[in-house]
Design a protein around this motif. Structure first.
Motif, mmCIF file in Angstrom:
data_model
loop_
_atom_site.group_PDB
_atom_site.id
_atom_site.type_symbol
_atom_site.label_atom_id
_atom_site.label_comp_id
_atom_site.label_asym_id
_atom_site.label_seq_id
_atom_site.Cartn_x
_atom_site.Cartn_y
_atom_site.Cartn_z
ATOM 1 N N GLU A 160 0.987 -1.270 0.051
ATOM 2 C CA GLU A 160 0.028 0.102 0.015
ATOM 3 C C GLU A 160 0.712 1.262 0.036
ATOM 4 O O GLU A 160 2.124 0.895 0.277
ATOM 5 N N ALA A 161 0.175 2.257 -0.235
ATOM 6 C CA ALA A 161 0.940 3.724 -0.200
ATOM 7 C C ALA A 161 1.437 4.133 0.976
ATOM 8 O O ALA A 161 1.112 3.637 2.079
ATOM 9 N N LYS A 162 2.710 4.658 1.044
ATOM 10 C CA LYS A 162 3.560 4.801 2.323
ATOM 11 C C LYS A 162 3.652 6.333 2.433
ATOM 12 O O LYS A 162 3.535 7.121 1.363
ATOM 13 N N ALA A 163 3.723 6.871 3.497
ATOM 14 C CA ALA A 163 3.765 8.339 3.683
ATOM 15 C C ALA A 163 5.126 8.680 4.723
ATOM 16 O O ALA A 163 5.446 7.844 5.628
ATOM 17 N N ARG A 164 6.007 9.491 4.151
ATOM 18 C CA ARG A 164 7.068 9.850 4.836
ATOM 19 C C ARG A 164 6.864 11.199 5.720
ATOM 20 O O ARG A 164 6.430 12.203 4.930
ATOM 21 N N ILE A 165 6.874 11.139 6.786
ATOM 22 C CA ILE A 165 6.713 12.368 7.855
ATOM 23 C C ILE A 165 8.039 13.004 8.408
ATOM 24 O O ILE A 165 8.613 12.349 9.021
ATOM 25 N N VAL A 166 7.943 14.188 8.028
ATOM 26 C CA VAL A 166 9.327 14.974 8.739
ATOM 27 C C VAL A 166 8.692 15.807 9.804
ATOM 28 O O VAL A 166 7.814 16.701 9.602
ATOM 29 N N ALA A 167 9.110 15.905 10.827
ATOM 30 C CA ALA A 167 8.420 16.786 12.033
ATOM 31 C C ALA A 167 9.692 17.233 12.944
ATOM 32 O O ALA A 167 10.951 16.523 13.024
ATOM 33 N N ILE A 168 9.399 18.204 13.424
ATOM 34 C CA ILE A 168 10.395 18.998 14.650
ATOM 35 C C ILE A 168 9.605 18.840 16.137
ATOM 36 O O ILE A 168 8.767 19.202 16.355
ATOM 37 N N GLY A 169 10.643 18.143 17.022
ATOM 38 C CA GLY A 169 10.094 18.052 18.293
ATOM 39 C C GLY A 169 9.666 19.369 18.849
ATOM 40 O O GLY A 169 10.293 20.356 18.928
ATOM 41 N N LEU A 170 8.675 19.188 19.819
ATOM 42 C CA LEU A 170 8.134 20.590 20.227
ATOM 43 C C LEU A 170 8.897 21.008 21.341
ATOM 44 O O LEU A 170 8.969 22.323 21.535
ATOM 45 N N PHE A 171 9.306 20.257 22.029
ATOM 46 C CA PHE A 171 10.085 20.536 23.399
ATOM 47 C C PHE A 171 11.594 20.430 23.391
ATOM 48 O O PHE A 171 12.209 21.476 23.594
ATOM 49 N N GLU A 172 12.278 19.714 22.356
ATOM 50 C CA GLU A 172 13.689 19.563 22.133
ATOM 51 C C GLU A 172 14.209 20.250 21.062
ATOM 52 O O GLU A 172 15.179 20.404 20.969
ATOM 53 N N GLY A 173 13.105 20.221 20.051
ATOM 54 C CA GLY A 173 13.555 21.015 18.615
ATOM 55 C C GLY A 173 14.298 20.182 17.931
ATOM 56 O O GLY A 173 14.844 20.598 16.863
ATOM 57 N N GLN A 174 14.435 18.909 17.912
ATOM 58 C CA GLN A 174 15.089 17.968 17.055
ATOM 59 C C GLN A 174 14.175 17.497 15.887
ATOM 60 O O GLN A 174 13.101 17.405 16.113
ATOM 61 N N LYS A 175 15.119 17.455 14.745
ATOM 62 C CA LYS A 175 13.932 17.004 13.625
ATOM 63 C C LYS A 175 14.082 15.209 13.557
ATOM 64 O O LYS A 175 15.028 14.805 13.956
ATOM 65 N N LYS A 176 13.107 15.067 13.349
ATOM 66 C CA LYS A 176 12.952 13.638 13.148
ATOM 67 C C LYS A 176 12.001 13.312 11.966
ATOM 68 O O LYS A 176 11.194 13.933 11.459
ATOM 69 N N SER A 177 12.227 11.898 11.292
ATOM 70 C CA SER A 177 11.527 11.461 10.299
ATOM 71 C C SER A 177 11.133 9.962 10.493
ATOM 72 O O SER A 177 11.861 9.230 10.959
#
Length: 128
Positions: free
Chosen positions: A39-56
């Protein structure tokens, strides 16, 4: 419980997701087409609200993820010492200490009201 379940395909940019039990603001979502056997996949890039770290993370679009419930509250500044201030919640009258972010150092003064966000047992000063 301070989160709710939501399908990946329902997420939007500038909304929030839990990644590694950390509330994160979504900055980018890219979706791939479904494959021959998958099935289709989604890649999500986000930034932590409290520590400010980029995560995907990558999830199938029908996968359920946890979305944090973020409470936006107001508090009054009671006192300031070094890089920290003592606040009192305007609804519950609970007193707590919070670090003052660099961008608010000049604005935070005793007696003023500020906005803070609370989620997953953590707090952060958002507006002074």
């Amino acid at each position: 419980m301070s989160w709710q379940d939501q399908e990946v395909r329902e997420l939007k940019e500038n909304k929030y997701i839990l990644i590694d039990d950390e509330p994160c603001k979504i900055v980018e979502i890219t979706t791939s087409k479904p494959g021959k056997h998958g099935e289709a996949k989604a890649r999500i890039v986000a930034i932590g609200l409290f520590e400010g770290q980029k995560k995907s993370v990558v999830y199938p679009t029908k996968h359920k993820v946890k979305v944090p419930i973020i409470e936006k509250k107001t508090a009054q500044v009671l006192s300031i010492s070094q890089n920290e201030a003592l606040f009192m919640d305007m609804e519950t009258y609970e007193q707590f200490n919070l670090a003052i972010p660099e961008e608010f150092k000049d604005k935070v003064k005793s007696g003023i009201e500020v906005e803070y966000w609370e989620s997953m047992g953590k707090r952060k000063l958002m507006r002074a």
